[in-house]
Scaffold this motif. Structure first.
Motif, PDB file in Angstrom:
ATOM      1  N   GLU A   1      13.239 -61.705 -27.673  1.00 38.57           N
ATOM      2  CA  GLU A   1      12.401 -61.858 -26.490  1.00 38.57           C
ATOM      3  C   GLU A   1      12.753 -60.941 -25.328  1.00 38.57           C
ATOM      4  OE1 GLU A   1      12.620 -65.735 -24.796  1.00 38.57           O
ATOM      5  OE2 GLU A   1      14.753 -65.576 -24.275  1.00 38.57           O
ATOM      6  N   HIS A   2      13.783 -60.094 -25.484  1.00 36.54           N
ATOM      7  CA  HIS A   2      14.276 -59.338 -24.329  1.00 36.54           C
ATOM      8  C   HIS A   2      13.848 -57.876 -24.298  1.00 36.54           C
ATOM      9  CE1 HIS A   2      16.602 -62.799 -23.229  1.00 36.54           C
ATOM     10  NE2 HIS A   2      17.257 -62.790 -24.367  1.00 36.54           N
ATOM     11  N   LEU A   3      12.798 -57.524 -25.014  1.00 36.86           N
ATOM     12  CA  LEU A   3      12.322 -56.144 -24.994  1.00 36.86           C
ATOM     13  C   LEU A   3      11.943 -55.708 -23.571  1.00 36.86           C
ATOM     14  CD1 LEU A   3       9.960 -56.268 -28.098  1.00 36.86           C
ATOM     15  CD2 LEU A   3      12.114 -55.006 -27.966  1.00 36.86           C
ATOM     16  N   SER A   4      12.110 -54.430 -23.291  1.00 33.44           N
ATOM     17  CA  SER A   4      11.583 -53.872 -22.043  1.00 33.44           C
ATOM     18  C   SER A   4      10.074 -53.693 -22.195  1.00 33.44           C
ATOM     19  CB  SER A   4      12.238 -52.517 -21.756  1.00 33.44           C
ATOM     20  OG  SER A   4      11.874 -51.566 -22.761  1.00 33.44           O
ATOM     21  N   GLY A   5       9.398 -53.346 -21.095  1.00 37.07           N
ATOM     22  CA  GLY A   5       7.973 -53.058 -21.193  1.00 37.07           C
ATOM     23  C   GLY A   5       7.713 -51.892 -22.123  1.00 37.07           C
ATOM     24  N   CYS A   6       8.555 -50.860 -22.035  1.00 40.90           N
ATOM     25  CA  CYS A   6       8.441 -49.709 -22.926  1.00 40.90           C
ATOM     26  C   CYS A   6       8.721 -50.125 -24.370  1.00 40.90           C
ATOM     27  CB  CYS A   6       9.410 -48.615 -22.487  1.00 40.90           C
ATOM     28  SG  CYS A   6       9.239 -47.056 -23.368  1.00 40.90           S
ATOM     29  N   GLY A   7       9.637 -51.085 -24.540  1.00 42.53           N
ATOM     30  CA  GLY A   7       9.934 -51.587 -25.874  1.00 42.53           C
ATOM     31  C   GLY A   7       8.733 -52.276 -26.505  1.00 42.53           C
TER      32      GLY A   7
ATOM     33  N   VAL B   1     -15.015 -53.714 -19.754  1.00 39.34           N
ATOM     34  CA  VAL B   1     -13.735 -53.072 -20.081  1.00 39.34           C
ATOM     35  C   VAL B   1     -12.798 -54.100 -20.710  1.00 39.34           C
ATOM     36  CG1 VAL B   1     -11.748 -51.799 -19.185  1.00 39.34           C
ATOM     37  CG2 VAL B   1     -14.000 -51.484 -18.134  1.00 39.34           C
ATOM     38  N   ASP B   2     -12.320 -53.804 -21.914  1.00 40.55           N
ATOM     39  CA  ASP B   2     -11.364 -54.681 -22.602  1.00 40.55           C
ATOM     40  C   ASP B   2      -9.928 -54.295 -22.252  1.00 40.55           C
ATOM     41  OD1 ASP B   2     -13.266 -56.209 -23.865  1.00 40.55           O
ATOM     42  OD2 ASP B   2     -13.196 -55.088 -25.749  1.00 40.55           O
ATOM     43  N   PHE B   3      -9.026 -55.285 -22.367  1.00 41.76           N
ATOM     44  CA  PHE B   3      -7.602 -55.063 -22.093  1.00 41.76           C
ATOM     45  C   PHE B   3      -6.742 -55.473 -23.283  1.00 41.76           C
ATOM     46  CE2 PHE B   3      -8.388 -54.447 -17.614  1.00 41.76           C
ATOM     47  CZ  PHE B   3      -7.253 -53.813 -17.133  1.00 41.76           C
ATOM     48  N   ILE B   4      -5.740 -54.651 -23.570  1.00 43.05           N
ATOM     49  CA  ILE B   4      -4.602 -55.047 -24.407  1.00 43.05           C
ATOM     50  C   ILE B   4      -3.393 -55.045 -23.485  1.00 43.05           C
ATOM     51  CG2 ILE B   4      -3.074 -54.420 -26.321  1.00 43.05           C
ATOM     52  CD1 ILE B   4      -5.506 -53.042 -27.626  1.00 43.05           C
ATOM     53  N   ILE B   5      -2.751 -56.195 -23.333  1.00 44.17           N
ATOM     54  CA  ILE B   5      -1.597 -56.319 -22.439  1.00 44.17           C
ATOM     55  C   ILE B   5      -0.305 -56.148 -23.237  1.00 44.17           C
ATOM     56  CG2 ILE B   5      -0.297 -57.879 -20.921  1.00 44.17           C
ATOM     57  CD1 ILE B   5      -2.947 -59.243 -20.235  1.00 44.17           C
ATOM     58  N   CYS B   6       0.560 -55.251 -22.784  1.00 45.62           N
ATOM     59  CA  CYS B   6       1.909 -55.079 -23.342  1.00 45.62           C
ATOM     60  C   CYS B   6       2.892 -55.325 -22.194  1.00 45.62           C
ATOM     61  CB  CYS B   6       2.101 -53.678 -23.900  1.00 45.62           C
ATOM     62  SG  CYS B   6       0.910 -53.187 -25.153  1.00 45.62           S
ATOM     63  N   ASP B   7       3.414 -56.531 -22.089  1.00 47.47           N
ATOM     64  CA  ASP B   7       4.241 -56.889 -20.939  1.00 47.47           C
ATOM     65  C   ASP B   7       5.472 -57.651 -21.424  1.00 47.47           C
ATOM     66  OD1 ASP B   7       5.052 -57.136 -18.316  1.00 47.47           O
ATOM     67  OD2 ASP B   7       3.312 -58.272 -17.634  1.00 47.47           O
ATOM     68  N   HIS B   8       6.466 -57.763 -20.543  1.00 47.31           N
ATOM     69  CA  HIS B   8       7.680 -58.508 -20.894  1.00 47.31           C
ATOM     70  C   HIS B   8       8.102 -59.443 -19.765  1.00 47.31           C
ATOM     71  CE1 HIS B   8      10.904 -55.966 -18.721  1.00 47.31           C
ATOM     72  NE2 HIS B   8       9.742 -55.582 -18.267  1.00 47.31           N
ATOM     73  N   HIS B   9       7.258 -59.576 -18.755  1.00 44.85           N
ATOM     74  CA  HIS B   9       7.564 -60.481 -17.653  1.00 44.85           C
ATOM     75  C   HIS B   9       7.132 -61.906 -18.003  1.00 44.85           C
ATOM     76  CE1 HIS B   9       7.458 -56.512 -15.581  1.00 44.85           C
ATOM     77  NE2 HIS B   9       8.545 -57.015 -15.031  1.00 44.85           N
TER      78      HIS B   9
ATOM     79  N   ASP C   1      15.848 -50.686 -16.613  1.00 44.93           N
ATOM     80  CA  ASP C   1      15.293 -52.005 -16.299  1.00 44.93           C
ATOM     81  C   ASP C   1      16.331 -53.113 -16.458  1.00 44.93           C
ATOM     82  OD1 ASP C   1      12.603 -52.640 -15.345  1.00 44.93           O
ATOM     83  OD2 ASP C   1      12.569 -54.143 -16.923  1.00 44.93           O
ATOM     84  N   ILE C   2      17.565 -52.760 -16.806  1.00 45.48           N
ATOM     85  CA  ILE C   2      18.698 -53.704 -16.911  1.00 45.48           C
ATOM     86  C   ILE C   2      18.344 -54.886 -17.820  1.00 45.48           C
ATOM     87  CG2 ILE C   2      20.579 -54.767 -15.598  1.00 45.48           C
ATOM     88  CD1 ILE C   2      20.063 -51.977 -14.664  1.00 45.48           C
ATOM     89  N   VAL C   3      17.729 -54.605 -18.963  1.00 41.33           N
ATOM     90  CA  VAL C   3      17.485 -55.664 -19.947  1.00 41.33           C
ATOM     91  C   VAL C   3      18.706 -55.755 -20.866  1.00 41.33           C
ATOM     92  CG1 VAL C   3      14.970 -55.512 -19.894  1.00 41.33           C
ATOM     93  CG2 VAL C   3      16.249 -54.026 -21.437  1.00 41.33           C
ATOM     94  N   PRO C   4      18.897 -56.887 -21.561  1.00 40.06           N
ATOM     95  CA  PRO C   4      20.066 -57.023 -22.429  1.00 40.06           C
ATOM     96  C   PRO C   4      20.133 -55.932 -23.497  1.00 40.06           C
ATOM     97  CG  PRO C   4      19.034 -59.161 -22.094  1.00 40.06           C
ATOM     98  CD  PRO C   4      18.106 -58.140 -21.497  1.00 40.06           C
ATOM     99  N   VAL C   5      21.326 -55.397 -23.700  1.00 45.45           N
ATOM    100  CA  VAL C   5      21.525 -54.399 -24.756  1.00 45.45           C
ATOM    101  C   VAL C   5      22.099 -55.127 -25.967  1.00 45.45           C
ATOM    102  CG1 VAL C   5      22.506 -52.154 -25.318  1.00 45.45           C
ATOM    103  CG2 VAL C   5      21.893 -52.660 -22.972  1.00 45.45           C
ATOM    104  N   THR C   6      21.256 -55.982 -26.515  1.00 45.59           N
ATOM    105  CA  THR C   6      21.612 -56.796 -27.675  1.00 45.59           C
ATOM    106  C   THR C   6      20.474 -56.669 -28.687  1.00 45.59           C
ATOM    107  OG1 THR C   6      20.515 -58.724 -26.681  1.00 45.59           O
ATOM    108  CG2 THR C   6      22.878 -58.474 -26.276  1.00 45.59           C
ATOM    109  N   GLY C   7      20.700 -57.166 -29.899  1.00 43.78           N
ATOM    110  CA  GLY C   7      19.642 -57.254 -30.890  1.00 43.78           C
ATOM    111  C   GLY C   7      18.835 -55.975 -31.022  1.00 43.78           C
ATOM    112  N   GLU C   8      17.510 -56.137 -30.946  1.00 44.32           N
ATOM    113  CA  GLU C   8      16.616 -54.995 -31.144  1.00 44.32           C
ATOM    114  C   GLU C   8      16.778 -53.950 -30.045  1.00 44.32           C
ATOM    115  OE1 GLU C   8      12.446 -54.732 -33.376  1.00 44.32           O
ATOM    116  OE2 GLU C   8      12.453 -56.088 -31.669  1.00 44.32           O
ATOM    117  N   ASN C   9      17.053 -54.369 -28.820  1.00 43.75           N
ATOM    118  CA  ASN C   9      17.274 -53.393 -27.744  1.00 43.75           C
ATOM    119  C   ASN C   9      18.466 -52.496 -28.035  1.00 43.75           C
ATOM    120  OD1 ASN C   9      15.131 -54.066 -26.111  1.00 43.75           O
ATOM    121  ND2 ASN C   9      16.312 -55.386 -24.741  1.00 43.75           N
ATOM    122  N   ARG C  10      19.492 -53.050 -28.653  1.00 41.90           N
ATOM    123  CA  ARG C  10      20.668 -52.243 -28.986  1.00 41.90           C
ATOM    124  C   ARG C  10      20.299 -51.151 -29.993  1.00 41.90           C
ATOM    125  NH1 ARG C  10      26.132 -51.754 -29.352  1.00 41.90           N
ATOM    126  NH2 ARG C  10      26.980 -51.249 -31.406  1.00 41.90           N
ATOM    127  N   ILE C  11      19.460 -51.500 -30.962  1.00 39.64           N
ATOM    128  CA  ILE C  11      19.024 -50.512 -31.951  1.00 39.64           C
ATOM    129  C   ILE C  11      18.201 -49.419 -31.275  1.00 39.64           C
ATOM    130  CG2 ILE C  11      17.683 -50.156 -34.062  1.00 39.64           C
ATOM    131  CD1 ILE C  11      18.205 -53.147 -34.718  1.00 39.64           C
TER     132      ILE C  11
END
Length: 572
Positions: free
Chosen positions: A195-201, A162-170, A235-245
């Motif tokens: 660098e502040h994307l959420s996991g969903c981001g 089983v292969d994995f693609i990891i999408c994480d922000h921790h 998830d209380i990530v910064p609402v700046t840059g790309e997250n703001r968009i």
């Protein structure tokens, strides 16, 4: 809570910049100052801030391993391999799974999703989850909002084909798992501009890259941004840059064309017809999505978020509402017990942090209880309980203090841990709990700064009531969406008085409904002070007092504003 009010009068050069901006944009000088405070002083930066277009998003292929991830996904689809979308059981993980699953399901049918059980499997990738995948013929797992530390589990999956693609922000460790691709903007070798994307981001960026690579219209991905907005707020990530968009367009989507599942949640919690904000997500929508993973299984929330039939979604939302009520009852009882236990700790007043343990507490709400302790006592807090023979805990922090580092320095005592600046989770052997608590407290006592030990209200500007009107509010609203890094502005007005009609309100008579007048303009403005009824007697003395507040729209009277009073103190 006794706040320290912090206001730094701008220097002459800053006043000049703010005045120039205000004149050019035809806005109030205080709003010019807010832009300057955010480092937004040039015309292009102002335009990007006030009109955060999707075209300003970064090229997803700038992220390390993005091409590898897209190639492996294309290969899986070309070979008709079974794909499993796997994610954490909190809001960020659940919304990430829903986004990726919903998008890919439009183009590929041999796909399923999986949320680990909080109590049987714990956080992140589990051996049980890997076994389930292998036994059901899965060849590729896309894991979201977790996985960055799962070296052993992903090595095991590799052995099982089983292969994995990891999408994480921790935050990753030095050793990365043997995945086909690791999408994480916090990688040490990161090339991605934000660098502040959420996991969903991160999941969204993966789907953005996949769509671009396969000639799929971008609006097929952006139609799912309501899920991104929910993850960013919760998830209380910064609402700046790309997250703001992403948050800006996600909120637009949530208010105009929400998905069937989110529409059902909105209706079930009484928000239908209201213009939704980040606060509505944090206090109403997010907790309901979270409740499923806390009380039952997060998979139920994914099922709701991907539901296509509205009546079925309403039934599922009702179930999640019930879980949320159960969660509230658990939360209330545990919080009361935890508060009492914290105050009875030896050295409670001297220590700058709280660390408490009970084997009988419910694992599903320890994170909420840690947040309550932090809010009440303004101290970083960790709450631990026992589960499956191990102690498991959640930590929360105060503004400016990195709780992840406090947990990380106890790594030799831990079976696993993860998190970011303001929240972390950990698992350890029960016999290590006492030493962990001791070292956790010692680290914080020796590293926390004095300014971080006191609750502070950062005042953005001094206003008179004559400055405040609905037009000012409309201009201020352009600074939204608000969140960390782009906090809702707090203003101060000095020497105000009760107009004579202020009164205590609420079921427990805990709030004050205010009508206030200042001694310069003679203008009367309404306000609400939540949880501050202890100030009512002073307010009625007719003595002058100063207020800190945010400016909100009065939901009961169209085109009128009211002040949400954060703190009150006698005028000097």
């Amino acid at each position: 809570m006794n706040y320290n009010w912090k206001y730094e009068a701008p220097e002459a050069s800053a006043v000049g910049t703010a005045t120039r901006l205000a004149k050019k944009l035809n806005i109030h000088p205080i709003l010019g100052k807010l832009l300057a405070d955010r480092g937004i002083t040039e015309e292009d930066a102002v335009r990007r801030f006030f009109s955060p277009k999707l075209t300003y998003l970064h090229d997803p292929f700038l992220m390390n391993d993005m091409q590898k991830a897209v190639d492996r996904l294309n290969k899986a689809m070309g070979r008709k391999e079974r794909i499993l979308v796997y994610g954490d059981y909190d809001v960020d993980g659940v919304t990430a799974v829903a986004l990726v699953y919903k998008f890919l399901q439009q183009y590929y049918s041999n796909i399923d999703y999986y949320i680990p059980d909080r109590y049987e499997e714990g956080y992140g990738i589990s051996m049980k989850g890997v076994d389930f995948a292998a036994e059901t013929g899965v060849k590729l797992i896309i894991v979201l909002d977790c996985g960055i530390k799962a070296v052993e589990e992903i090595s095991y999956a590799k052995e099982r084909g089983v292969d994995f693609i990891i999408c994480d922000h921790h935050v990753p460790d030095e050793e990365l798992p043997p995945a086909v691709a690791i999408l994480n903007p916090k990688r040490a070798d990161n090339h991605y501009p934000y660098e502040h994307l959420s996991g969903c981001g991160v999941g969204f960026k993966f789907m953005q890259a996949f769509a671009e690579n396969n000639g799929i219209e971008f609006n097929k991905v952006t139609s799912l941004l309501d899920l991104c907005a929910v993850s960013i707020a919760s998830d209380i990530v910064p609402v700046t840059g790309e997250n703001r968009i992403l948050a800006h367009h996600g909120l637009n989507c949530l208010n105009s064309t929400p998905s069937v599942g989110l529409q059902a949640i909105i209706q079930s919690c009484g928000l239908h017809g209201k213009e939704l904000s980040m606060s509505d997500i944090i206090f109403k929508i997010g907790p309901r999505i979270n409740a499923s993973g806390r009380v039952q299984n997060g998979g139920e929330s994914v099922k709701l978020l991907v539901e296509k039939d509205f009546n079925a979604a309403l039934e599922q939302a009702a179930n999640i509402n019930q879980y949320n009520e159960q969660r509230k009852e658990l939360d209330k009882a545990m919080t009361e017990e935890a508060m009492n236990r914290a105050k009875s700790l030896t050295g409670f007043e001297e220590h700058h942090a709280i660390a408490i343990y009970s084997k009988d507490w419910h694992k599903g709400v320890i994170g909420i209880v840690a947040s309550r302790l932090t809010e009440q006592f303004h101290k970083p807090a960790v709450v631990l309980t026992e589960n499956e023979g191990f102690a498991t805990g959640s930590a929360r922090s105060v503004g400016g203090f990195d709780i992840y580092k406090a947990v990380q320095q106890c790594a030799d005592l831990l079976e696993n841990f993860g998190g970011h600046t303001y929240a972390a989770g950990m698992t350890m052997k029960v016999e290590h709990v006492n030493e962990f608590c001791t070292r956790f407290l010692e680290y914080i006592d020796s590293h926390i700064e004095e300014v971080q030990t006191q609750p502070i209200l950062n005042i953005n500007g001094i206003l008179e009531f004559s400055d405040i009107n609905f037009n000012f509010y409309k201009q201020l609203k352009r600074f939204a969406p608000f969140g960390p890094g782009n906090e809702k502005p707090i203003f101060c007005t000095k020497r105000v008085y009760d107009y004579g009609t202020s009164k205590v309100v609420g079921r427990g008579q805990e709030h004050i409904k205010l009508e206030l007048i200042d001694d310069r303009s003679g203008k009367v403005i309404n306000g609400i002070a939540f949880g501050q009824s202890s100030q009512a007697r002073f307010i009625k003395t007719k003595n002058a007092f100063d207020i800190c507040y945010t400016i909100e729209e009065n939901t009961h009277k169209k085109n009128e504003i009211q002040l949400q009073i954060e703190d009150i103190r006698p005028s000097l």
